[in-house]
Write a protein that holds these residues in place. Structure first.
Motif, PDB file in Angstrom:
ATOM      1  N   VAL A  19      42.150 -66.220  33.351  1.00 39.21           N
ATOM      2  CA  VAL A  19      41.975 -66.135  31.826  1.00 39.21           C
ATOM      3  C   VAL A  19      40.624 -65.735  31.431  1.00 39.21           C
ATOM      4  O   VAL A  19      40.718 -64.835  30.467  1.00 39.21           O
ATOM      5  CB  VAL A  19      42.260 -67.652  31.293  1.00 39.21           C
ATOM      6  N   LEU A  20      39.371 -65.948  32.147  1.00 46.08           N
ATOM      7  CA  LEU A  20      38.458 -65.794  31.457  1.00 46.08           C
ATOM      8  C   LEU A  20      38.231 -64.107  32.128  1.00 46.08           C
ATOM      9  O   LEU A  20      37.712 -63.439  31.309  1.00 46.08           O
ATOM     10  CB  LEU A  20      37.342 -66.210  32.260  1.00 46.08           C
ATOM     11  N   PHE A  21      38.931 -63.482  32.968  1.00 45.74           N
ATOM     12  CA  PHE A  21      38.721 -62.149  33.221  1.00 45.74           C
ATOM     13  C   PHE A  21      39.625 -61.348  32.406  1.00 45.74           C
ATOM     14  O   PHE A  21      39.057 -60.112  31.758  1.00 45.74           O
ATOM     15  CB  PHE A  21      39.376 -61.718  34.598  1.00 45.74           C
ATOM     16  N   ILE A  22      40.837 -61.912  31.707  1.00 47.78           N
ATOM     17  CA  ILE A  22      41.582 -61.253  30.986  1.00 47.78           C
ATOM     18  C   ILE A  22      41.009 -61.143  29.447  1.00 47.78           C
ATOM     19  O   ILE A  22      40.784 -60.105  28.875  1.00 47.78           O
ATOM     20  CB  ILE A  22      42.862 -62.000  30.550  1.00 47.78           C
ATOM     21  N   TYR A  23      40.305 -62.301  28.928  1.00 56.07           N
ATOM     22  CA  TYR A  23      39.567 -62.492  27.811  1.00 56.07           C
ATOM     23  C   TYR A  23      38.206 -61.259  27.993  1.00 56.07           C
ATOM     24  O   TYR A  23      38.233 -60.723  26.890  1.00 56.07           O
ATOM     25  CB  TYR A  23      38.699 -63.845  27.731  1.00 56.07           C
ATOM     26  N   SER A  24      37.572 -61.335  28.944  1.00 59.17           N
ATOM     27  CA  SER A  24      36.520 -60.388  29.112  1.00 59.17           C
ATOM     28  C   SER A  24      36.966 -59.020  28.948  1.00 59.17           C
ATOM     29  O   SER A  24      36.416 -58.074  28.552  1.00 59.17           O
ATOM     30  CB  SER A  24      35.489 -60.531  30.335  1.00 59.17           C
ATOM     31  N   ALA A  25      38.239 -58.590  29.831  1.00 55.15           N
ATOM     32  CA  ALA A  25      38.769 -57.243  29.788  1.00 55.15           C
ATOM     33  C   ALA A  25      39.021 -57.023  28.291  1.00 55.15           C
ATOM     34  O   ALA A  25      38.967 -55.756  27.622  1.00 55.15           O
ATOM     35  CB  ALA A  25      39.834 -57.214  30.429  1.00 55.15           C
ATOM     36  N   PHE A  26      39.615 -58.016  27.628  1.00 53.87           N
ATOM     37  CA  PHE A  26      40.117 -57.665  26.142  1.00 53.87           C
ATOM     38  C   PHE A  26      38.784 -57.301  25.124  1.00 53.87           C
ATOM     39  O   PHE A  26      38.950 -56.327  24.159  1.00 53.87           O
ATOM     40  CB  PHE A  26      40.980 -58.964  25.523  1.00 53.87           C
ATOM     41  N   ILE A  27      37.869 -58.325  25.201  1.00 55.61           N
ATOM     42  CA  ILE A  27      36.587 -57.964  24.459  1.00 55.61           C
ATOM     43  C   ILE A  27      36.004 -56.673  24.643  1.00 55.61           C
ATOM     44  O   ILE A  27      35.502 -55.786  24.019  1.00 55.61           O
ATOM     45  CB  ILE A  27      35.646 -59.078  24.835  1.00 55.61           C
ATOM     46  N   SER A  28      35.914 -56.150  26.012  1.00 57.11           N
ATOM     47  CA  SER A  28      35.317 -55.027  26.415  1.00 57.11           C
ATOM     48  C   SER A  28      36.353 -53.963  26.110  1.00 57.11           C
ATOM     49  O   SER A  28      35.435 -52.852  25.325  1.00 57.11           O
ATOM     50  CB  SER A  28      35.414 -54.891  28.017  1.00 57.11           C
ATOM     51  N   TYR A  29      37.312 -53.875  25.944  1.00 62.01           N
ATOM     52  CA  TYR A  29      38.389 -52.874  25.201  1.00 62.01           C
ATOM     53  C   TYR A  29      38.053 -52.657  23.701  1.00 62.01           C
ATOM     54  O   TYR A  29      37.955 -51.489  23.344  1.00 62.01           O
ATOM     55  CB  TYR A  29      39.891 -53.200  25.783  1.00 62.01           C
ATOM     56  N   TYR A  30      38.063 -53.778  23.175  1.00 62.66           N
ATOM     57  CA  TYR A  30      37.913 -53.784  21.596  1.00 62.66           C
ATOM     58  C   TYR A  30      36.432 -53.378  21.519  1.00 62.66           C
ATOM     59  O   TYR A  30      36.277 -52.253  20.549  1.00 62.66           O
ATOM     60  CB  TYR A  30      37.826 -55.346  21.284  1.00 62.66           C
ATOM     61  N   LEU A  31      35.546 -53.533  21.869  1.00 59.78           N
ATOM     62  CA  LEU A  31      34.080 -52.870  21.839  1.00 59.78           C
ATOM     63  C   LEU A  31      34.092 -51.389  22.205  1.00 59.78           C
ATOM     64  O   LEU A  31      33.388 -50.768  21.412  1.00 59.78           O
ATOM     65  CB  LEU A  31      33.129 -53.700  22.743  1.00 59.78           C
ATOM     66  N   VAL A  32      34.634 -50.964  23.218  1.00 59.53           N
ATOM     67  CA  VAL A  32      34.835 -49.527  23.539  1.00 59.53           C
ATOM     68  C   VAL A  32      35.571 -48.876  22.344  1.00 59.53           C
ATOM     69  O   VAL A  32      35.052 -47.777  21.976  1.00 59.53           O
ATOM     70  CB  VAL A  32      35.383 -49.383  24.608  1.00 59.53           C
ATOM     71  N   GLN A  33      36.659 -49.230  22.102  1.00 63.21           N
ATOM     72  CA  GLN A  33      37.438 -48.883  20.904  1.00 63.21           C
ATOM     73  C   GLN A  33      36.553 -48.611  19.620  1.00 63.21           C
ATOM     74  O   GLN A  33      36.434 -47.876  18.575  1.00 63.21           O
ATOM     75  CB  GLN A  33      38.770 -49.519  20.422  1.00 63.21           C
ATOM     76  N   TYR A  34      35.904 -49.849  19.284  1.00 65.16           N
ATOM     77  CA  TYR A  34      34.883 -49.952  17.991  1.00 65.16           C
ATOM     78  C   TYR A  34      33.846 -49.058  17.879  1.00 65.16           C
ATOM     79  O   TYR A  34      33.464 -48.366  17.030  1.00 65.16           O
ATOM     80  CB  TYR A  34      34.543 -51.278  17.932  1.00 65.16           C
ATOM     81  N   HIS A  35      33.266 -48.837  19.346  1.00 64.24           N
ATOM     82  CA  HIS A  35      32.197 -47.697  19.445  1.00 64.24           C
ATOM     83  C   HIS A  35      32.560 -46.289  19.114  1.00 64.24           C
ATOM     84  O   HIS A  35      31.860 -45.645  18.486  1.00 64.24           O
ATOM     85  CB  HIS A  35      31.544 -47.811  20.908  1.00 64.24           C
ATOM     86  N   TYR A  36      33.991 -46.093  19.625  1.00 64.90           N
ATOM     87  CA  TYR A  36      34.561 -44.747  19.435  1.00 64.90           C
ATOM     88  C   TYR A  36      34.877 -44.649  18.151  1.00 64.90           C
ATOM     89  O   TYR A  36      34.470 -43.379  17.523  1.00 64.90           O
ATOM     90  CB  TYR A  36      35.748 -44.447  20.479  1.00 64.90           C
ATOM     91  N   LYS A  37      35.137 -45.367  17.248  1.00 63.27           N
ATOM     92  CA  LYS A  37      35.471 -45.469  15.754  1.00 63.27           C
ATOM     93  C   LYS A  37      34.203 -45.055  15.128  1.00 63.27           C
ATOM     94  O   LYS A  37      34.084 -44.390  14.287  1.00 63.27           O
ATOM     95  CB  LYS A  37      36.223 -46.671  15.343  1.00 63.27           C
ATOM     96  N   LEU A  38      33.047 -46.086  15.380  1.00 64.01           N
ATOM     97  CA  LEU A  38      31.774 -45.769  14.929  1.00 64.01           C
ATOM     98  C   LEU A  38      31.517 -44.317  15.221  1.00 64.01           C
ATOM     99  O   LEU A  38      30.671 -43.768  14.120  1.00 64.01           O
ATOM    100  CB  LEU A  38      30.907 -46.701  15.131  1.00 64.01           C
ATOM    101  N   MET A  39      31.407 -43.962  16.224  1.00 66.72           N
ATOM    102  CA  MET A  39      30.899 -42.535  16.616  1.00 66.72           C
ATOM    103  C   MET A  39      31.659 -41.474  15.980  1.00 66.72           C
ATOM    104  O   MET A  39      31.339 -40.487  15.241  1.00 66.72           O
ATOM    105  CB  MET A  39      31.055 -42.248  18.176  1.00 66.72           C
ATOM    106  N   THR A  40      33.040 -41.579  15.594  1.00 68.64           N
ATOM    107  CA  THR A  40      33.939 -40.749  14.829  1.00 68.64           C
ATOM    108  C   THR A  40      33.327 -40.620  13.325  1.00 68.64           C
ATOM    109  O   THR A  40      33.064 -39.549  12.908  1.00 68.64           O
ATOM    110  CB  THR A  40      35.442 -41.045  14.971  1.00 68.64           C
ATOM    111  N   TYR A  41      33.163 -41.967  12.978  1.00 66.52           N
ATOM    112  CA  TYR A  41      32.784 -41.843  11.576  1.00 66.52           C
ATOM    113  C   TYR A  41      31.273 -41.406  11.296  1.00 66.52           C
ATOM    114  O   TYR A  41      31.305 -40.455  10.275  1.00 66.52           O
ATOM    115  CB  TYR A  41      32.722 -43.270  10.877  1.00 66.52           C
TER     116      TYR A  41
END
Length: 58
Positions: A19-41
């Motif tokens: 569960v902790l691994f899945i949670y950390s993977a989800f958070i990492s994925y969300y942060l990467v997507q947010y980073h790409y979104k900010l770079m695009t803007y």
């Protein structure tokens, strides 16, 4: 002495570890997507600023 080396109460269940691994993977994925979104803007803002500057210079 063996009591201090191995403690049964400190054991992490494999399910909790999964569960902790899945949670950390989800958070990492969300942060990467947010980073790409900010770079695009940021890139769009830079592009529009340069276009506005070119139009103003004409």
């Amino acid at each position: 002495m063996k009591k201090f080396i191995f403690n049964q109460d400190g054991f992490i269940l494999p399910f909790l570890l999964c569960v902790l691994f899945i949670y950390s993977a989800f958070i990492s994925y969300y942060l990467v997507q947010y980073h790409y979104k900010l770079m695009t803007y940021r890139n769009l803002e830079d592009y529009y600023q340069s276009e506005i500057k070119l139009l103003m210079d004409k």
